[in-house]
Design an enzyme around this catalytic site. Sequence first.
Site, PDB file in Angstrom:
ATOM      1  CB  ALA A 135      -2.143 -44.854  -0.007  1.00 55.20           C
ATOM      2  CD  GLU A 145       0.920 -46.813  -6.922  1.00 58.61           C
ATOM      3  OE1 GLU A 145       0.223 -46.481  -5.938  1.00 58.61           O
ATOM      4  OE2 GLU A 145       2.043 -46.358  -7.131  1.00 58.61           O
ATOM      5  CD  GLU A 199      -1.517 -41.998  -6.958  1.00 60.50           C
ATOM      6  OE1 GLU A 199      -1.968 -41.738  -8.099  1.00 60.50           O
ATOM      7  OE2 GLU A 199      -1.392 -43.161  -6.543  1.00 60.50           O
ATOM      8  N   GLY A 217      -2.988 -46.331  -4.948  1.00 60.43           N
ATOM      9  CA  GLY A 217      -2.338 -47.552  -4.469  1.00 60.43           C
ATOM     10  C   GLY A 217      -3.107 -48.814  -4.830  1.00 60.43           C
TER      11      GLY A 217
HETATM   12  N1  DAK Z   1      -8.355 -43.201   1.972  1.00 56.43           N
HETATM   13  C1  DAK Z   1      -9.097 -43.078   3.086  1.00 56.43           C
HETATM   14  N2  DAK Z   1     -10.435 -43.155   3.098  1.00 56.43           N
HETATM   15  C2  DAK Z   1     -11.053 -43.341   1.934  1.00 56.43           C
HETATM   16  C3  DAK Z   1     -10.346 -43.465   0.713  1.00 56.43           C
HETATM   17  C4  DAK Z   1      -8.916 -43.392   0.758  1.00 56.43           C
HETATM   18  N3  DAK Z   1      -8.149 -43.538  -0.318  1.00 56.43           N
HETATM   19  N4  DAK Z   1     -11.233 -43.648  -0.292  1.00 56.43           N
HETATM   20  C5  DAK Z   1     -12.452 -43.623   0.291  1.00 56.43           C
HETATM   21  N5  DAK Z   1     -12.341 -43.444   1.613  1.00 56.43           N
HETATM   22  C6  DAK Z   1     -13.428 -43.351   2.603  1.00 56.43           C
HETATM   23  C7  DAK Z   1     -14.166 -42.031   2.465  1.00 56.43           C
HETATM   24  O1  DAK Z   1     -13.480 -41.001   3.145  1.00 56.43           O
HETATM   25  C8  DAK Z   1     -15.495 -42.375   3.114  1.00 56.43           C
HETATM   26  O2  DAK Z   1     -15.341 -42.355   4.515  1.00 56.43           O
HETATM   27  P1  DAK Z   1     -16.516 -41.780   5.482  1.00 56.43           P
HETATM   28  O3  DAK Z   1     -16.767 -40.387   5.023  1.00 56.43           O
HETATM   29  O4  DAK Z   1     -17.698 -42.696   5.239  1.00 56.43           O
HETATM   30  O5  DAK Z   1     -15.938 -41.909   6.851  1.00 56.43           O
HETATM   31  C9  DAK Z   1     -15.707 -43.841   2.707  1.00 56.43           C
HETATM   32  O6  DAK Z   1     -14.420 -44.326   2.328  1.00 56.43           O
HETATM   33  C10 DAK Z   1     -16.630 -43.981   1.510  1.00 56.43           C
HETATM   34  O7  DAK Z   1     -16.142 -43.161   0.478  1.00 56.43           O
HETATM   35  P2  DAK Z   1     -17.066 -42.117  -0.320  1.00 56.43           P
HETATM   36  O8  DAK Z   1     -18.174 -41.623   0.542  1.00 56.43           O
HETATM   37  O9  DAK Z   1     -16.165 -41.105  -0.935  1.00 56.43           O
HETATM   38  O10 DAK Z   1     -17.699 -43.075  -1.427  1.00 56.43           O
HETATM   39  P3  DAK Z   1     -18.141 -42.713  -2.921  1.00 56.43           P
HETATM   40  O11 DAK Z   1     -18.804 -43.920  -3.449  1.00 56.43           O
HETATM   41  O12 DAK Z   1     -18.882 -41.415  -2.944  1.00 56.43           O
HETATM   42  O13 DAK Z   1     -16.766 -42.492  -3.723  1.00 56.43           O
HETATM   43  C11 DAK Z   1     -14.490 -43.032  -4.379  1.00 56.43           C
HETATM   44  C12 DAK Z   1     -15.871 -43.565  -3.915  1.00 56.43           C
HETATM   45  C13 DAK Z   1     -13.534 -44.204  -4.387  1.00 56.43           C
HETATM   46  C14 DAK Z   1     -14.632 -42.457  -5.798  1.00 56.43           C
HETATM   47  C15 DAK Z   1     -14.033 -41.910  -3.413  1.00 56.43           C
HETATM   48  O14 DAK Z   1     -14.082 -42.427  -2.087  1.00 56.43           O
HETATM   49  C16 DAK Z   1     -12.651 -41.422  -3.687  1.00 56.43           C
HETATM   50  O15 DAK Z   1     -12.406 -40.622  -4.592  1.00 56.43           O
HETATM   51  N6  DAK Z   1     -11.707 -41.899  -2.863  1.00 56.43           N
HETATM   52  C17 DAK Z   1     -10.326 -41.435  -2.897  1.00 56.43           C
HETATM   53  C18 DAK Z   1      -9.649 -41.999  -4.108  1.00 56.43           C
HETATM   54  C19 DAK Z   1      -8.218 -41.532  -4.201  1.00 56.43           C
HETATM   55  O16 DAK Z   1      -7.925 -40.361  -4.405  1.00 56.43           O
HETATM   56  N7  DAK Z   1      -7.370 -42.497  -4.057  1.00 56.43           N
HETATM   57  C20 DAK Z   1      -5.978 -42.301  -4.280  1.00 56.43           C
HETATM   58  C21 DAK Z   1      -5.346 -42.084  -3.011  1.00 56.43           C
HETATM   59  S1  DAK Z   1      -3.698 -41.578  -3.276  1.00 56.43           S
HETATM   60  C22 DAK Z   1       2.867 -42.974  -0.592  1.00 56.43           C
HETATM   61  C23 DAK Z   1       2.584 -44.229  -1.040  1.00 56.43           C
HETATM   62  C24 DAK Z   1       1.505 -44.462  -1.853  1.00 56.43           C
HETATM   63  C25 DAK Z   1       0.700 -43.426  -2.238  1.00 56.43           C
HETATM   64  C26 DAK Z   1       1.016 -42.163  -1.800  1.00 56.43           C
HETATM   65  C27 DAK Z   1       2.095 -41.919  -1.002  1.00 56.43           C
HETATM   66  N8  DAK Z   1       3.949 -42.740   0.350  1.00 56.43           N
HETATM   67  C28 DAK Z   1       3.708 -43.641   1.521  1.00 56.43           C
HETATM   68  C29 DAK Z   1       4.409 -41.520   0.621  1.00 56.43           C
HETATM   69  C30 DAK Z   1      -0.504 -43.657  -2.936  1.00 56.43           C
HETATM   70  C31 DAK Z   1      -1.455 -42.712  -2.892  1.00 56.43           C
HETATM   71  C32 DAK Z   1      -2.786 -42.959  -3.209  1.00 56.43           C
HETATM   72  O17 DAK Z   1      -3.228 -44.085  -3.355  1.00 56.43           O
END
Ligand code: DAK
Length: 258
Positions: free
Chosen positions: A64, A112, A132, A109
């Site tokens: 997400a 998921e 998460e 997400g």
């Molecule tokens: N959201 C927003 N931006 C994201 C992102 C994300 N999940 N993942 C990556 N980006 C953005 C980065 O901020 C970066 O943006 P800029 O700095 O260039 O503006 C760009 O994508 C490139 O990412 P990186 O520079 O980090 O690229 P790397 O190759 O170094 O790393 C990575 C790739 C996928 C390992 C890393 O980006 C990363 O760890 N991303 C976050 C992964 C993560 O934690 N995902 C889980 C999110 S939590 C809910 C419903 C559902 C959920 C929660 C609540 N309710 C509505 C309440 C679900 C939650 C989740 O999915």
Amino acid sequence: MYNNIKFEKNEGLATVTINRPKAMNALNEDVLNELLIVFHSIAKDDDVKAVIVTGEGKAFVAGADIAQMSKLSALEGRKMMSLGHEVMNYIENIEKPVIAAVNGFALGGGCELSLACDIRIASTKAKFGQPEVGLGIIPGFGGTQRLARLVGKGMAKYLIMTAEIIGADEAYRIGLVEKLVEPEELIDTAVKTARTIMSKAPIAVGTAITAINKGFDLGMAEASAFEIETFTTAFGSDDKSEGMDAFLNKRKAEFKNR
Ligand code: DAK
């Protein structure tokens, strides 16, 4: 028509590509709304017999959208969560095969979303995880439920509590992925798998999806009764006559479109 996804249709096979590569295809409200719209149209489109979901660039979907989520109040978060659940439930229950072709990061997400698809085919470059708890939340698009149902309660707890990101080979080993292929073979394999399913009786395939999905959450007696109902739907279809006649006459079955 769409700003965050690409939609293609080729001889009955639809491909939905999440297309926000600059944000690793993160699911914000706009992407979720577009996914809902495209799957609603796929459900109504008799020409579409199967769907592939994939991501543009190096991510499938990296979760997400954290930037958008960080600004939401609890109430707004609940609204987004309802939208996310609506999308995932819709994809899971559509009576057409949906294959996730996981090309890269499938995190939060994104993992998921792959779980809501019927089958997951992954490139060896794919990575899976539910990070998460490291963000102070838990999976919010059905992950606590679908992951446990797919890989078992213990492994789901391990992945969700440690937030460990695993490689495609480990995902394959634990049954999170049904097929593992080299990156350059990913789309071809997904297309081939879709075409194999599309060559079978469409009503039978659709009712099998429903029988498995609905039956999974019922007790054995109720689930068996449900199987009888869904079996009857398939048994009463023209496809049953065609499939059996083709077998008996040693010819290839020509199933009708739905
Ligand atoms: N959201 C927003 N931006 C994201 C992102 C994300 N999940 N993942 C990556 N980006 C953005 C980065 O901020 C970066 O943006 P800029 O700095 O260039 O503006 C760009 O994508 C490139 O990412 P990186 O520079 O980090 O690229 P790397 O190759 O170094 O790393 C990575 C790739 C996928 C390992 C890393 O980006 C990363 O760890 N991303 C976050 C992964 C993560 O934690 N995902 C889980 C999110 S939590 C809910 C419903 C559902 C959920 C929660 C609540 N309710 C509505 C309440 C679900 C939650 C989740 O999915």
